[in-house]
Design an enzyme around this catalytic site. Structure first.
Site, PDB file in Angstrom:
ATOM      1  N   GLY A 131      17.192 -69.885 -23.219  1.00 17.52           N
ATOM      2  CA  GLY A 131      18.121 -69.702 -24.321  1.00 17.52           C
ATOM      3  C   GLY A 131      18.552 -68.255 -24.450  1.00 17.52           C
ATOM      4  O   GLY A 131      17.817 -67.331 -24.101  1.00 17.52           O
TER       5      GLY A 131
ATOM      6  N   HIS B 286      11.377 -67.466 -31.236  1.00 18.13           N
ATOM      7  CA  HIS B 286      12.399 -68.389 -31.739  1.00 18.13           C
ATOM      8  C   HIS B 286      12.158 -68.685 -33.222  1.00 18.13           C
ATOM      9  O   HIS B 286      12.436 -69.782 -33.698  1.00 18.13           O
ATOM     10  CB  HIS B 286      12.366 -69.707 -30.962  1.00 18.13           C
ATOM     11  CG  HIS B 286      12.558 -69.551 -29.487  1.00 18.13           C
ATOM     12  ND1 HIS B 286      11.533 -69.676 -28.580  1.00 18.13           N
ATOM     13  CD2 HIS B 286      13.666 -69.245 -28.772  1.00 18.13           C
ATOM     14  CE1 HIS B 286      11.999 -69.479 -27.354  1.00 18.13           C
ATOM     15  NE2 HIS B 286      13.291 -69.207 -27.451  1.00 18.13           N
TER      16      HIS B 286
ATOM     17  N   GLY C 133      19.851 -64.939 -26.866  1.00 18.58           N
ATOM     18  CA  GLY C 133      19.255 -64.376 -28.080  1.00 18.58           C
ATOM     19  C   GLY C 133      18.044 -63.517 -27.803  1.00 18.58           C
ATOM     20  O   GLY C 133      17.440 -62.978 -28.736  1.00 18.58           O
TER      21      GLY C 133
ATOM     22  N   LYS D 140       9.919 -69.080 -18.829  1.00 21.12           N
ATOM     23  CA  LYS D 140       8.952 -68.978 -19.919  1.00 21.12           C
ATOM     24  C   LYS D 140       8.450 -70.372 -20.271  1.00 21.12           C
ATOM     25  O   LYS D 140       9.185 -71.364 -20.134  1.00 21.12           O
ATOM     26  CB  LYS D 140       9.598 -68.346 -21.158  1.00 21.12           C
ATOM     27  CG  LYS D 140      10.227 -66.989 -20.915  1.00 21.12           C
ATOM     28  CD  LYS D 140      10.744 -66.350 -22.183  1.00 21.12           C
ATOM     29  CE  LYS D 140      11.729 -67.225 -22.941  1.00 21.12           C
ATOM     30  NZ  LYS D 140      12.927 -67.535 -22.158  1.00 21.12           N
TER      31      LYS D 140
ATOM     32  N   ASP E 225      12.906 -75.275 -21.394  1.00 17.54           N
ATOM     33  CA  ASP E 225      13.081 -74.507 -20.164  1.00 17.54           C
ATOM     34  C   ASP E 225      12.350 -75.166 -19.000  1.00 17.54           C
ATOM     35  O   ASP E 225      12.899 -75.318 -17.903  1.00 17.54           O
ATOM     36  CB  ASP E 225      12.577 -73.082 -20.349  1.00 17.54           C
ATOM     37  CG  ASP E 225      13.426 -72.278 -21.325  1.00 17.54           C
ATOM     38  OD1 ASP E 225      14.557 -72.709 -21.612  1.00 17.54           O
ATOM     39  OD2 ASP E 225      12.953 -71.237 -21.806  1.00 17.54           O
TER      40      ASP E 225
ATOM     41  N   THR F 155      27.264 -31.008 -54.953  1.00 26.11           N
ATOM     42  CA  THR F 155      26.096 -30.695 -54.140  1.00 26.11           C
ATOM     43  C   THR F 155      25.016 -30.134 -55.059  1.00 26.11           C
ATOM     44  O   THR F 155      25.231 -29.967 -56.266  1.00 26.11           O
ATOM     45  CB  THR F 155      26.410 -29.640 -53.057  1.00 26.11           C
ATOM     46  OG1 THR F 155      26.675 -28.384 -53.694  1.00 26.11           O
ATOM     47  CG2 THR F 155      27.604 -30.050 -52.194  1.00 26.11           C
TER      48      THR F 155
ATOM     49  N   THR G 222      19.492 -30.179 -43.929  1.00 22.92           N
ATOM     50  CA  THR G 222      20.301 -29.271 -44.720  1.00 22.92           C
ATOM     51  C   THR G 222      19.595 -28.842 -46.002  1.00 22.92           C
ATOM     52  O   THR G 222      19.537 -27.657 -46.338  1.00 22.92           O
ATOM     53  CB  THR G 222      21.652 -29.926 -45.066  1.00 22.92           C
ATOM     54  OG1 THR G 222      22.318 -30.269 -43.856  1.00 22.92           O
ATOM     55  CG2 THR G 222      22.516 -28.994 -45.889  1.00 22.92           C
ATOM     56  N   SER G 223      19.041 -29.815 -46.731  1.00 16.41           N
ATOM     57  CA  SER G 223      18.406 -29.471 -48.010  1.00 16.41           C
ATOM     58  C   SER G 223      17.189 -28.584 -47.793  1.00 16.41           C
ATOM     59  O   SER G 223      16.928 -27.660 -48.569  1.00 16.41           O
ATOM     60  CB  SER G 223      18.021 -30.743 -48.770  1.00 16.41           C
ATOM     61  OG  SER G 223      17.152 -31.551 -48.007  1.00 16.41           O
TER      62      SER G 223
END
Length: 606
Positions: free
Chosen positions: A57, A227, A59, A108, A113, A530, A475-476
C-alpha cells in the site's frame, strides 16, 4: 491532544498516489512508470543481474517506490493508501523486470501483500513453467510489539526493518550474485531484524473523514503499526526520551520474555569477543521533526551502549512512514558473531549496507561506527577567564529586595509562557514564550549559584547578558544581551565617585545609556510593534523628571500601556513584519516580545 491533523496538499484523494509516482519519476529520470498498474521500475537495467521487486500500500513513502534505483530495488508495485496492489499489478511488475537470472519478491508481512504478491508469483510460474524456479519470495515480519501468542497464525507485522532487507539484498544483486545467493541473504537479514514503533497520535488517510484524537495530550502509544493499528500499551504522562528509549530497547533486546524474545541476543554477560553487534535504524514515521530525531539517535545509541551492545552503524531518517504519524521506530539488525559459520560474515553485511545507491529514498550514512561528541571544556574555561573583573562592586540599595525582584520577574515569565506562546503562534514564529522561559530559568540558576546578587549589580547585569546570549539566542536573546551589557557599562560610567550604592538616579541614567547602546544595533523605534515599544516607554518615563527622583511606578505603567497598544500597531520590524497585516488587526494580539518586557517590569516593580 487536538484532533488528528487531517489537511493535505493534493489535487484529489483519488489521484494522489499516481500524482506522487509521476513526481518521483520527474525527480529521478532513471525511473519509468507503468501508470495503469502503478509500477515504478528501472528503465535501463542489466538483464544479467537478479531483479528485486517489492511493494504494498502507498502512504509509507519513501517506501516502496523511493528505493527503486541502482543497488537496491528494480521495481515497486504500489497500491492505494494502506491497500495492497492486486495480483495483476504485481504480475505486470514481474514482467517488466524480466531478466536472465530471476527475481526476488520482498514483501512486508501483511495479509493483503502476502496473498496478492504470492498469487502473482504462482500465476507467473503457471504461465511460465520453465521459469517457475526463477521467482523467489521473502516475507519480512520484524515488529516485536506483536507477541508470539498474538501472532501465532499471522506472524509479526512488517515494519522499517524491511528497508534493510531491500538494501542488503539489492546491493548483493547489483554485484552480480546468483538468485540463490540473493534470496538466501535476504531471508537471513529478514530473520535478524526487530522493530518497535511509538507514536504520539495516529495518522489521517486523505479522503477520509476527519478523525478525533486517539490519544490524550498526556499519552504515548508503544507498538503502533504503520496502518493506524493500535499498539500494545500506552504510557502517561509522556515520558522523556531517557525514560522511553530503555523501554523500547527492552522489547528489542529481551532474551527472557517468552512473548518477545525474537532475536538471539547474548546479553550483557557475553564475552568481549562475543558481544552483540548491531546496525541501528532510527526511522521517522512521518510527523517527527529532524530536531527530535537527532535526540532520539543520541539516546538510542547511548542506551544500546549501556546494555553492552556494540553499534556498528547508525542510520537515521525517513525510511518507512505511516503518512503523517508523529512517531518513530527503532530497528536493530543483529549482526552474525565471529564463530557463526552458517551465515554471511559481519563484514559482508556491513559492506553491502555501505554500498552506494542512487535510489532517492536511501539516506546518507557514515559507513562507520557512531562517533563521540567532542567536548570543548578547555575553550569554555578560557572564555570564562576573559570576563573582566570589576574592581569595585556596586551594591543595590536593598540587596535582598533586589534579588526578590529578580526572582519575581523570572517566575512571572515562566508563568506567562503559555500566553506569550499563544500570541507568538499568531503574530510570529511561536518560539517567543519558550525563549523567554529558557532565559528566566537560566537566570534563576545564576541567582542560586550566587553569580547574580544584590551585592554585585554590575556582575549581575553581565551574567544576565551572558544568559541571554547563550540560553535564549535568536533576535530577542541578542537584544536582551546588548541591553544588559549596556546596562553594566552604564552603571560603571555613571557611578558617582563617592558611593558604590546603586541609587534610583543611577539606575535611571544607566538604563538610558543601555537603550542608547541598543539603538546602535536595531532600527526599531516606537511605535514599532516590538519589545522596543515598552522598553523605550519605561526608560523615557523614568528619566523624564527634571532633576528629581525617577518615578519607576509611572514608568512601569507607561511600559504596560505601550505593550498593550502594540495590538493596534502596524508591524514595521521584528517577527510580526512578516505576518499578513489584516490578521494582526483582526486578532488584536499584542506583540509577544513587548508583552514579555511588560511582564518583567510589572513583576520587578511589584
Amino acid at each position: 491532544m487536538s484532533a488528528v491533523q487531517s489537511k493535505h496538499f493534493l489535487n484529489t484523494p483519488e489521484s494522489l498516489v499516481i500524482d506522487s509516482l509521476e513526481g518521483l519519476c520527474a525527480l529521478n529520470p532513471q525511473l519509468s512508470l507503468d501508470a495503469a498498474n502503478k509500477v515504478v521500475y528501472l528503465a535501463n537495467r542489466d538483464p544479467n543481474k537478479v531483479a528485486l521487486i517489492c511493494g504494498g500500500g502507498s502512504g509509507h513513502e519513501p517506501a516502496h517506490a523511493g528505493y527503486v534505483g541502482e543497488g537496491i530495488l528494480t521495481a515497486a508495485v504500489c497500491g492505494s493508501v494502506f491497500a495492497s496492489p492486486n495480483a495483476s499489478q504485481v504480475r505486470r511488475g514481474i514482467d517488466l523486470v524480466e531478466n536472465n537470472k530471476g527475481v526476488v519478491i520482498i514483501v512486508k508481512n501483511y495479509t493483503g501483500d502476502v496473498l496478492n504478491f504470492g498469487l502473482a508469483k504462482e500465476q507467473y510460474a503457471a504461465l511460465h513453467a520453465e521459469k517457475s524456479d526463477r521467482a523467489k519470495f521473502v516475507i519480512v515480519g520484524d515488529d516485536v510489539a506483536v507477541g508470539k501468542t498474538q501472532g501465532k497464525i499471522v506472524g509479526r507485522r512488517g515494519l522499517a526493518g524491511t528497508v534493510l532487507v531491500y538494501k542488503i539484498a539489492g546491493a548483493l544483486a547489483n554485484r552480480g550474485a546468483s538468485l540463490e545467493e540473493v534470496h538466501s541473504v535476504a531471508q537471513w537479514v529478514a530473520s535478524r531484524v526487530g522493530t518497535i514503533g511509538v507514536g504520539l497520535e495516529h495518522c489521517h488517510v486523505p479522503g477520509t473523514a476527519s478523525g478525533d484524537s486517539h490519544l490524550s495530550s498526556s499519552e504515548i502509544e508503544i507498538g503502533m503499526g504503520i496502518h493506524n493499528e493500535p499498539g500494545n500499551r500506552r504510557l502517561s504522562p509522556v515520558p522523556s526520551l531517557k525514560e522511553l528509549i530503555p523501554q523500547l530497547l527492552e522489547h528489542l533486546l529481551s532474551t527472557s520474555d517468552p512473548e518477545r524474545s525474537f532475536l538471539p541476543f547474548k546479553g550483557k554477560n557475553a564475552s568481549e569477543e562475543e558481544k552483540d553487534r548491531v546496525v541501528l535504524l532510527v526511522n521517522n514515521l512521518g510527523g517527527t521533526s529532524e530536531l527530535e530525531l537527532g535526540a532520539i539517535v543520541k539516546e538510542a545509541t547511548k542506551g544500546l551502549e549501556s546494555e553492552g551492545v556494540i553499534v556498528e552503524r547508525v542510520i537515521a531518517g525517513t525510511f518507512m512512514t505511516s503518512l503523517n504519524m508523529p512517531g518513530f521506530s527503532l530497528t536493530l539488525l543483529l549482526l552474525p558473531s565471529s564463530n557463526d559459520t552458517s551465515s554471511p560474515t559481519s563484514s559482508q553485511i556491513l559492506s553491502l549496507l555501505d554500498e552506494p545507491s542512487n535510489a532517492p529514498g536511501w539516506k546518507w550514512t557514515s559507513h562507520a561506527k557512531p562517533g563521540v561528541p567532542i567536548q570543548s571544556v578547555a575553550i569554555a574555561k578560557e572564555d570564562e577567564g576573559n570576563v573582566k573583573k570589576v574592581e569595585e562592586k556596586l551594591v543595590a540599595e536593598d540587596p535582598a529586595a533586589f534579588i526578590d525582584a529578580v526572582k519575581r520577574a523570572c517566575k512571572a515569565l515562566v508563568d506567562e509562557e503559555p500566553e506569550i506562546t499563544r500570541m507568538d503562534n499568531i503574530a510570529g514564529d511561536g518560539d517567543c514564550g519558550l525563549t523567554l522561559k529558557a532565559g528566566a530559568i537560566a537566570v534563576l540558576k545564576e541567582v542560586e549559584s550566587g553569580r547574580i546578587s544584590g551585592d554585585d549589580v554590575v556582575g549581575s547585569a553581565i551574567s544576565v547578558s551572558r544568559v541571554a546570549e547563550e540560553q535564549m539566542g535568536g533576535t530577542s536573546g541578542a537584544l536582551y544581551s546588548i541591553f544588559f551589557s549596556g546596562l553594566a557599562q552604564g552603571l560603571q560610567l555613571n557611578k558617582p565617585s563617592n558611593s558604590n550604592i546603586v541609587t534610583p538616579l543611577l539606575w535611571s541614567k544607566s538604563i538610558q545609556s543601555a537603550l542608547t547602546k541598543l539603538y546602535t544595533y536595531t532600527r526599531a523605534r516606537p511605535p514599532s510593534r516590538t519589545l522596543v515599544d515598552p522598553l523605550d516607554a519605561f526608560v523615557t518615563s523614568s528619566s523624564s523628571s527634571q532633576g528629581g527622583e525617577p518615578d519607576f511606578e509611572a514608568a512601569i505603567k507607561a511600559a504596560s500601556e505601550a505593550a498593550l497598544n502594540t495590538r493596534d500597531l502596524e508591524a514595521k520590524a521584528g517577527r510580526s513584519a512578516y505576518v499578513e497585516g489584516d490578521r494582526l488587526r483582526n486578532e488584536r494580539i499584542p506583540d509577544p516580545g513587548a508583552w514579555g518586557v511588560k511582564t518583567i517590569l510589572q513583576a520587578f516593580g511589584a
